[in-house]
Design an enzyme around this catalytic site. Structure first.
Site, PDB file in Angstrom:
ATOM      1  N   LYS A   1     -18.833  51.722  42.145  1.00  0.00           N
ATOM      2  CA  LYS A   1     -17.777  51.000  42.861  1.00  0.00           C
ATOM      3  C   LYS A   1     -18.335  49.681  43.412  1.00  0.00           C
ATOM      4  O   LYS A   1     -17.711  48.624  43.291  1.00  0.00           O
ATOM      5  CB  LYS A   1     -17.222  51.867  44.012  1.00  0.00           C
ATOM      6  CG  LYS A   1     -16.391  53.027  43.498  1.00  0.00           C
ATOM      7  CD  LYS A   1     -16.105  54.086  44.553  1.00  0.00           C
ATOM      8  CE  LYS A   1     -15.433  55.293  43.894  1.00  0.00           C
ATOM      9  NZ  LYS A   1     -15.206  56.428  44.777  1.00  0.00           N
TER      10      LYS A   1
ATOM     11  N   GLN B   1     -16.515  58.091  50.797  1.00  0.00           N
ATOM     12  CA  GLN B   1     -16.726  58.920  49.608  1.00  0.00           C
ATOM     13  C   GLN B   1     -16.668  60.407  49.972  1.00  0.00           C
ATOM     14  O   GLN B   1     -17.293  60.840  50.941  1.00  0.00           O
ATOM     15  CB  GLN B   1     -18.080  58.555  48.966  1.00  0.00           C
ATOM     16  CG  GLN B   1     -18.350  59.213  47.629  1.00  0.00           C
ATOM     17  CD  GLN B   1     -17.403  58.767  46.521  1.00  0.00           C
ATOM     18  OE1 GLN B   1     -16.864  57.667  46.550  1.00  0.00           O
ATOM     19  NE2 GLN B   1     -17.197  59.621  45.553  1.00  0.00           N
TER      20      GLN B   1
ATOM     21  N   ASP C   1      -8.011  53.914  48.795  1.00  0.00           N
ATOM     22  CA  ASP C   1      -8.106  55.167  48.037  1.00  0.00           C
ATOM     23  C   ASP C   1      -6.719  55.793  47.856  1.00  0.00           C
ATOM     24  O   ASP C   1      -6.520  56.641  46.992  1.00  0.00           O
ATOM     25  CB  ASP C   1      -8.949  56.163  48.845  1.00  0.00           C
ATOM     26  CG  ASP C   1     -10.222  56.588  48.139  1.00  0.00           C
ATOM     27  OD1 ASP C   1     -10.317  56.398  46.928  1.00  0.00           O
ATOM     28  OD2 ASP C   1     -11.111  57.109  48.841  1.00  0.00           O
TER      29      ASP C   1
HETATM   30  N1  GUN Z   1     -14.898  61.679  45.411  1.00  0.00           N
HETATM   31  C1  GUN Z   1     -14.593  61.840  44.099  1.00  0.00           C
HETATM   32  N2  GUN Z   1     -13.635  60.975  43.719  1.00  0.00           N
HETATM   33  C2  GUN Z   1     -13.327  60.237  44.814  1.00  0.00           C
HETATM   34  C3  GUN Z   1     -12.410  59.169  45.052  1.00  0.00           C
HETATM   35  O1  GUN Z   1     -11.669  58.719  44.169  1.00  0.00           O
HETATM   36  N3  GUN Z   1     -12.395  58.681  46.322  1.00  0.00           N
HETATM   37  C4  GUN Z   1     -13.192  59.166  47.310  1.00  0.00           C
HETATM   38  N4  GUN Z   1     -13.099  58.623  48.530  1.00  0.00           N
HETATM   39  N5  GUN Z   1     -14.044  60.162  47.123  1.00  0.00           N
HETATM   40  C5  GUN Z   1     -14.116  60.688  45.880  1.00  0.00           C
END
Ligand code: GUN
Length: 295
Positions: free
Chosen positions: A54, A98, A121
């Site tokens: 990311k 995350q 998100d």
């Molecule tokens: N953990 C696995 N996929 C994601 C996601 O798309 N966003 C977040 N915040 N955590 C994750």
């Protein structure tokens, strides 16, 4: 005839090129730089890998990006304080915590603490609620990526029989909601199957579009689909190892067998995965514009 392969890698590349131009224009014309913070608690290897991806993409697109690493024994109070700080920071337009978080921290409380206007998100209940009533601002990234793959591969969703396998809050439920809206790129008849479904194949065999987020390798086999179906495989399962010692990825669909029957299918890796990060970037650019009064 073997299916057309819908490449998420290619579609994501195309969208990122569009976003890069948009970011350049925002900087030149409005002095706006999209800002994204990703908060990582602890050292879960999969989470480190996701967050690194990311941040790398955010930098490539010219964002102001912050990677905020916190130890896994951080208190809930301190983490909530940190989120509050970013909620107030005018340089930050997107906040991503995350998941999963350590067990000592209440995940729901943390997600609720993020300002819905910075929830890139799309996990905050305000944003999920807006999605449900057709007023979505920030769509959850993986479901949004699935919709973009359908749109950009020229798959007709209007009136299509869509069957979603899996009812998670981050994929199954939101993707079903997105596709049933009376909007372009949606307007489908949607069925959600889950572990309580009595005869899964009776539903999946009816699907014009089959979206699979079951969390189980080979959950969908060739005898469970009809000829010409468009299959979007959201699964990410780590099984065994490749020659280089890395974990081997596979989806939830028996790809080799199903591709002989399907009209189109996404691979794993290289399908939905690259789209998730791209949609996060799209949401962050949108938030930067909204915060600057440009949307
Ligand atoms: N953990 C696995 N996929 C994601 C996601 O798309 N966003 C977040 N915040 N955590 C994750």
């Amino acid at each position: 005839m073997a299916a057309k392969i819908i490449s998420g890698t290619e579609v994501a590349k195309q969208i990122r090129e569009e976003l890069k131009k948009e970011v350049e224009e925002l900087k030149e014309k409005h002095s706006v730089v999209p800002g994204l913070v990703t908060i990582l608690v602890g050292e879960n290897p999969a989470s480190i890998s996701y967050v690194t991806g990311k941040q790398k993409t955010a930098k490539e697109l010219g964002f102001h990006s912050i990677q905020d690493n916190q130890p896994d024994d951080i208190s809930e109070e301190k983490l909530l304080g940190l989120i509050d700080q970013y909620n107030k920071d005018p340089k930050i337009h997107g906040i991503l915590v995350q998941l999963p978080l350590p067990k000592s921290i209440n995940e729901t409380k943390v997600l609720y603490a993020i300002d819905p206007a910075k929830d890139v998100d799309g996990f905050h209940p305000v944003n999920l609620g807006k999605l449900m009533i057709g007023e979505a601002e920030y769509l959850p990234c993986t479901p949004a990526g699935v919709q973009q793959l359908l749109i950009r591969s020229g798959t007709e969703t209007k009136g299509a029989e869509v069957v979603v396998v899996g009812r998670s809050n981050i994929v199954g439920k939101p993707v079903a909601n997105i596709l049933l809206q009376k909007q372009d790129g949606a307007n489908a008849t949607v069925t959600i199957c889950h572990t309580g479904t009595k005869d899964m194949a009776s539903h999946t065999k009816r699907a014009d579009i089959l979206i699979v987020a079951a969390g189980k390798p080979k959950a969908i086999t060739a005898d469970m689909v009809k000829d010409g179906v468009v299959v979007i495989d959201v699964g990410v399962n780590r099984i065994g190892k490749t020659e280089s010692g890395k974990a081997k990825l596979c989806g939830d669909v028996d790809f080799d067998a199903v591709k002989e029957k399907a009209g189109a299918i996404t691979p794993v890796p290289g399908g939905v995965g690259p789209m998730t990060i791209t949609m996060l970037m799209m949401n962050t650019v949108k938030s930067a514009k909204v915060h600057a009064g440009l949307n």
